[in-house]
Design a protein around this motif. Structure first.
Motif, PDB file in Angstrom:
ATOM      1  N   TYR A 119       0.831  -1.203   0.000  1.00  0.00           N
ATOM      2  CA  TYR A 119       0.000   0.000   0.000  1.00  0.00           C
ATOM      3  C   TYR A 119       0.870   1.260   0.000  1.00  0.00           C
ATOM      4  N   VAL A 120       1.879   1.288   0.843  1.00  0.00           N
ATOM      5  CA  VAL A 120       2.770   2.453   0.910  1.00  0.00           C
ATOM      6  C   VAL A 120       3.487   2.650  -0.427  1.00  0.00           C
ATOM      7  N   ILE A 121       4.025   1.574  -0.980  1.00  0.00           N
ATOM      8  CA  ILE A 121       4.733   1.666  -2.259  1.00  0.00           C
ATOM      9  C   ILE A 121       3.774   2.100  -3.367  1.00  0.00           C
ATOM     10  N   GLY A 122       2.572   1.531  -3.381  1.00  0.00           N
ATOM     11  CA  GLY A 122       1.583   1.891  -4.400  1.00  0.00           C
ATOM     12  C   GLY A 122       1.150   3.345  -4.323  1.00  0.00           C
ATOM     13  N   ILE A 123       0.867   3.822  -3.136  1.00  0.00           N
ATOM     14  CA  ILE A 123       0.460   5.222  -2.954  1.00  0.00           C
ATOM     15  C   ILE A 123       1.577   6.158  -3.386  1.00  0.00           C
ATOM     16  N   GLU A 124       2.805   5.855  -3.000  1.00  0.00           N
ATOM     17  CA  GLU A 124       3.946   6.692  -3.383  1.00  0.00           C
ATOM     18  C   GLU A 124       4.143   6.716  -4.894  1.00  0.00           C
ATOM     19  N   ALA A 125       3.791   5.633  -5.578  1.00  0.00           N
ATOM     20  CA  ALA A 125       3.949   5.552  -7.030  1.00  0.00           C
ATOM     21  C   ALA A 125       2.757   6.145  -7.772  1.00  0.00           C
ATOM     22  N   GLY A 126       1.690   6.516  -7.042  1.00  0.00           N
ATOM     23  CA  GLY A 126       0.528   7.129  -7.680  1.00  0.00           C
ATOM     24  C   GLY A 126      -0.600   6.177  -8.005  1.00  0.00           C
ATOM     25  N   ALA A 127      -0.562   4.955  -7.479  1.00  0.00           N
ATOM     26  CA  ALA A 127      -1.640   3.994  -7.716  1.00  0.00           C
ATOM     27  C   ALA A 127      -2.893   4.402  -6.933  1.00  0.00           C
ATOM     28  N   SER A 128      -4.037   3.956  -7.408  1.00  0.00           N
ATOM     29  CA  SER A 128      -5.318   4.232  -6.752  1.00  0.00           C
ATOM     30  C   SER A 128      -5.834   2.959  -6.094  1.00  0.00           C
ATOM     31  N   PHE A 129      -6.329   3.079  -4.868  1.00  0.00           N
ATOM     32  CA  PHE A 129      -6.830   1.944  -4.102  1.00  0.00           C
ATOM     33  C   PHE A 129      -8.311   2.115  -3.790  1.00  0.00           C
ATOM     34  N   ALA A 130      -9.020   0.993  -3.729  1.00  0.00           N
ATOM     35  CA  ALA A 130     -10.430   0.969  -3.316  1.00  0.00           C
ATOM     36  C   ALA A 130     -10.683  -0.400  -2.693  1.00  0.00           C
ATOM     37  N   ARG A 131     -11.893  -0.599  -2.222  1.00  0.00           N
ATOM     38  CA  ARG A 131     -12.283  -1.901  -1.666  1.00  0.00           C
ATOM     39  C   ARG A 131     -13.685  -2.235  -2.110  1.00  0.00           C
ATOM     40  N   CYS A 132     -14.046  -3.513  -2.016  1.00  0.00           N
ATOM     41  CA  CYS A 132     -15.393  -3.963  -2.371  1.00  0.00           C
ATOM     42  C   CYS A 132     -16.184  -4.436  -1.166  1.00  0.00           C
ATOM     43  N   ASP A 133     -15.512  -4.744  -0.063  1.00  0.00           N
ATOM     44  CA  ASP A 133     -16.259  -5.250   1.084  1.00  0.00           C
ATOM     45  C   ASP A 133     -17.137  -4.145   1.665  1.00  0.00           C
ATOM     46  N   THR A 134     -18.159  -4.550   2.393  1.00  0.00           N
ATOM     47  CA  THR A 134     -19.146  -3.595   2.909  1.00  0.00           C
ATOM     48  C   THR A 134     -18.984  -3.327   4.400  1.00  0.00           C
ATOM     49  N   ARG A 135     -17.803  -3.585   4.917  1.00  0.00           N
ATOM     50  CA  ARG A 135     -17.549  -3.353   6.343  1.00  0.00           C
ATOM     51  C   ARG A 135     -17.783  -1.885   6.670  1.00  0.00           C
ATOM     52  N   SER A 136     -18.432  -1.640   7.781  1.00  0.00           N
ATOM     53  CA  SER A 136     -18.655  -0.251   8.184  1.00  0.00           C
ATOM     54  C   SER A 136     -17.515   0.204   9.088  1.00  0.00           C
ATOM     55  N   TYR A 137     -17.290   1.479   9.116  1.00  0.00           N
ATOM     56  CA  TYR A 137     -16.207   2.060   9.905  1.00  0.00           C
ATOM     57  C   TYR A 137     -16.740   2.587  11.222  1.00  0.00           C
ATOM     58  N   PRO A 138     -15.909   2.566  12.278  1.00  0.00           N
ATOM     59  CA  PRO A 138     -16.322   3.215  13.518  1.00  0.00           C
ATOM     60  C   PRO A 138     -16.582   4.692  13.234  1.00  0.00           C
ATOM     61  N   GLY A 139     -17.631   5.222  13.773  1.00  0.00           N
ATOM     62  CA  GLY A 139     -17.962   6.621  13.512  1.00  0.00           C
ATOM     63  C   GLY A 139     -19.027   6.766  12.443  1.00  0.00           C
ATOM     64  N   GLY A 140     -19.524   5.648  11.910  1.00  0.00           N
ATOM     65  CA  GLY A 140     -20.592   5.698  10.927  1.00  0.00           C
ATOM     66  C   GLY A 140     -20.093   5.929   9.512  1.00  0.00           C
TER      67      GLY A 140
END
Length: 113
Positions: free
Chosen positions: A51-72
């Motif tokens: 993730y760190v290497i990808g972000i530094e290189a300009g890659a875009s990340f997303a997810r498909c799972d529907t897990r909710s985050y603390p804080g709504g």
């Protein structure tokens, strides 16, 4: 099958989440996705370095799972990736990442219907 019907020239599985993320980061691959099942999905330690290497290189990340985050729902936008996500989509551009997320999400929905 749905992915292969969408102008995909090849599908490659390296067996390593980190290696796959780094291949996208360095341009060896255009995109990568994993973790569409609850079982045998990559863990946070699999995502961290890639993730760190990808972000530094300009890659875009997303997810498909529907897990909710603390804080709504306002805590993170839908599809936002973090290392605790069960699924990961990484692509060389934001548009490819969004397109791939849409295709994979629709395919997963139709598979469970």
């Amino acid at each position: 099958k749905v992915i292969l019907e969408r102008n995909v020239q090849a599908v490659r599985c390296t067996g390593s989440a980190v290696l796959s993320l780094v291949w996208v980061a360095c341009g060896r691959a255009n995109a990568y996705y994993a973790g569409l099942h609850d079982r045998d999905c990559p863990k946070p330690w699999d995502w961290c370095a890639g993730y760190v290497i990808g972000i530094e290189a300009g890659a875009s990340f997303a997810r498909c799972d529907t897990r909710s985050y603390p804080g709504g729902p306002a805590a993170k936008p839908p599809g936002a990736f973090d290392i605790y996500s069960k699924s990961c989509i990484v692509a060389s551009s934001p548009q490819l990442c969004a397109d791939l997320r849409q295709i994979i999400t629709a395919a997963c929905r139709s598979a469970t219907d």
